[in-house]
Design an enzyme around this catalytic site. Structure first.
Site, PDB file in Angstrom:
ATOM      1  N   ASN A   1       0.978  -1.176   0.129  1.00 54.43           N
ATOM      2  CA  ASN A   1       0.169   0.105   0.109  1.00 54.43           C
ATOM      3  C   ASN A   1       0.720   1.255   0.003  1.00 54.43           C
ATOM      4  O   ASN A   1       1.962   1.218   0.560  1.00 54.43           O
ATOM      5  CB  ASN A   1      -0.962  -0.141   1.264  1.00 54.43           C
ATOM      6  CG  ASN A   1      -0.394  -0.235   2.634  1.00 54.43           C
ATOM      7  OD1 ASN A   1       0.620  -0.881   2.647  1.00 54.43           O
ATOM      8  ND2 ASN A   1      -1.030   0.347   3.721  1.00 54.43           N
TER       9      ASN A   1
ATOM     10  N   GLU B   1      -3.021  -4.506  -2.968  1.00 59.43           N
ATOM     11  CA  GLU B   1      -3.571  -5.480  -4.024  1.00 59.43           C
ATOM     12  C   GLU B   1      -3.802  -4.824  -5.370  1.00 59.43           C
ATOM     13  O   GLU B   1      -3.010  -5.413  -6.275  1.00 59.43           O
ATOM     14  CB  GLU B   1      -5.008  -6.147  -3.706  1.00 59.43           C
ATOM     15  CG  GLU B   1      -4.967  -6.831  -2.486  1.00 59.43           C
ATOM     16  CD  GLU B   1      -5.223  -6.301  -1.403  1.00 59.43           C
ATOM     17  OE1 GLU B   1      -4.824  -5.052  -1.170  1.00 59.43           O
ATOM     18  OE2 GLU B   1      -6.052  -6.551  -0.380  1.00 59.43           O
TER      19      GLU B   1
ATOM     20  N   GLU C   1       0.182   5.343   0.534  1.00 57.94           N
ATOM     21  CA  GLU C   1      -0.547   6.413   1.296  1.00 57.94           C
ATOM     22  C   GLU C   1      -0.228   7.841   0.567  1.00 57.94           C
ATOM     23  O   GLU C   1       0.871   7.730   0.254  1.00 57.94           O
ATOM     24  CB  GLU C   1      -0.750   6.449   2.839  1.00 57.94           C
ATOM     25  CG  GLU C   1      -1.359   4.919   3.222  1.00 57.94           C
ATOM     26  CD  GLU C   1      -1.579   4.599   4.615  1.00 57.94           C
ATOM     27  OE1 GLU C   1      -0.950   5.675   5.305  1.00 57.94           O
ATOM     28  OE2 GLU C   1      -2.258   3.820   4.918  1.00 57.94           O
TER      29      GLU C   1
ATOM     30  N   CYS D   1     -10.069  -5.395   0.699  1.00 60.35           N
ATOM     31  CA  CYS D   1     -11.038  -4.563   0.982  1.00 60.35           C
ATOM     32  C   CYS D   1     -12.189  -4.678  -0.279  1.00 60.35           C
ATOM     33  O   CYS D   1     -11.768  -5.323  -1.250  1.00 60.35           O
ATOM     34  CB  CYS D   1     -10.727  -3.281   1.083  1.00 60.35           C
ATOM     35  SG  CYS D   1     -10.063  -2.494  -0.461  1.00 60.35           S
TER      36      CYS D   1
ATOM     37  N   CYS E   1      -4.269   0.838  -2.416  1.00 62.90           N
ATOM     38  CA  CYS E   1      -4.102  -0.561  -1.669  1.00 62.90           C
ATOM     39  C   CYS E   1      -3.082  -1.461  -2.203  1.00 62.90           C
ATOM     40  O   CYS E   1      -2.645  -1.506  -3.377  1.00 62.90           O
ATOM     41  CB  CYS E   1      -5.230  -1.279  -1.883  1.00 62.90           C
ATOM     42  SG  CYS E   1      -6.609  -0.679  -0.571  1.00 62.90           S
TER      43      CYS E   1
ATOM     44  N   CYS F   1     -10.766  -3.786  -3.597  1.00 65.43           N
ATOM     45  CA  CYS F   1      -9.690  -4.616  -4.208  1.00 65.43           C
ATOM     46  C   CYS F   1     -10.333  -5.933  -4.549  1.00 65.43           C
ATOM     47  O   CYS F   1      -9.974  -6.667  -5.679  1.00 65.43           O
ATOM     48  CB  CYS F   1      -8.625  -4.934  -3.083  1.00 65.43           C
ATOM     49  SG  CYS F   1      -7.549  -3.572  -2.840  1.00 65.43           S
TER      50      CYS F   1
HETATM   51  N1  THU Z   1      -5.110  -1.559   2.548  1.00 71.11           N
HETATM   52  C1  THU Z   1      -4.658  -2.336   1.629  1.00 71.11           C
HETATM   53  O1  THU Z   1      -3.630  -2.039   1.245  1.00 71.11           O
HETATM   54  N2  THU Z   1      -5.388  -3.395   1.357  1.00 71.11           N
HETATM   55  C2  THU Z   1      -6.521  -3.858   1.883  1.00 71.11           C
HETATM   56  O2  THU Z   1      -7.424  -4.768   0.965  1.00 71.11           O
HETATM   57  C3  THU Z   1      -7.244  -3.160   2.900  1.00 71.11           C
HETATM   58  C4  THU Z   1      -6.264  -1.664   3.265  1.00 71.11           C
HETATM   59  C5  THU Z   1      -4.352  -0.339   3.261  1.00 71.11           C
HETATM   60  C6  THU Z   1      -5.076   0.838   2.846  1.00 71.11           C
HETATM   61  C7  THU Z   1      -4.635   1.783   3.711  1.00 71.11           C
HETATM   62  O3  THU Z   1      -3.156   2.412   3.393  1.00 71.11           O
HETATM   63  C8  THU Z   1      -4.343   0.952   4.914  1.00 71.11           C
HETATM   64  O4  THU Z   1      -4.385  -0.501   4.604  1.00 71.11           O
HETATM   65  C9  THU Z   1      -5.189   0.918   6.222  1.00 71.11           C
HETATM   66  O5  THU Z   1      -6.614   1.046   5.641  1.00 71.11           O
END
Ligand code: THU
Length: 139
Positions: free
Chosen positions: A42, A55, A44, A88, A53, A91
């Protein structure tokens, strides 16, 4: 490659996440039907809603490496405790795209951050009645 090996690559990728706002590092490893592997984590942003994310980061690399239609198996690991990190909703939708393009279900191996727990799912389980490229096929 075993599920554990793919999870280990996802775990290594999580260590390279850029997640200074949530402090929740997620890593993803994607294996092709030919055994090639790409990873992502991920990323940000100070404009929070622009965060990417793990994925979707890895799926982008998969498209460039071997094509979304050749995605076979995905490992996801996130966090630091015993809670298993599952993809999530967004994803799941992105993984469904690869699954429908390939014409077969995609396995998703989900691990906890502390390495104590693993869950195995398929994208068909995680997003039943999904809307994907197959729904647009008649257009
Ligand atoms: N996140 C992912 O990278 N993949 C997911 O399927 C769930 C959430 C990340 C997004 C964000 O940077 C952090 O996790 C907290 O939500």
């Amino acid at each position: 490659m075993t599920d554990e090996q793919l999870l280990a690559l996802a775990r290594q990728a999580a260590a390279k996440a850029y997640a200074p706002y949530s402090n929740f590092q997620v890593g993803c490893a994607i294996e092709s039907i030919d055994g090639e592997v790409v990873t992502g984590a991920n990323m940000e942003n100070a404009c929070y809603r622009l965060g990417l994310c793990a994925e979707q980061s890895a799926l982008t690399t998969a498209q460039h490496g071997f094509g979304l239609a050749n995605v076979a198996r995905i490992a996801v690991v996130g966090g630091t405790d015993a809670t298993v990190c599952t993809p999530c909703g967004g994803c799941r939708q992105a993984i469904l795209e690869a699954a429908q393009l390939s014409g077969h279900d995609v396995e998703i191996v989900c691990g906890s951050g502390d390495g104590s727990a693993v869950e195995r799912h398929t994208i068909a389980d995680l997003i039943p009645f999904g809307f994907g490229p197959a729904n647009l096929a008649s257009n």
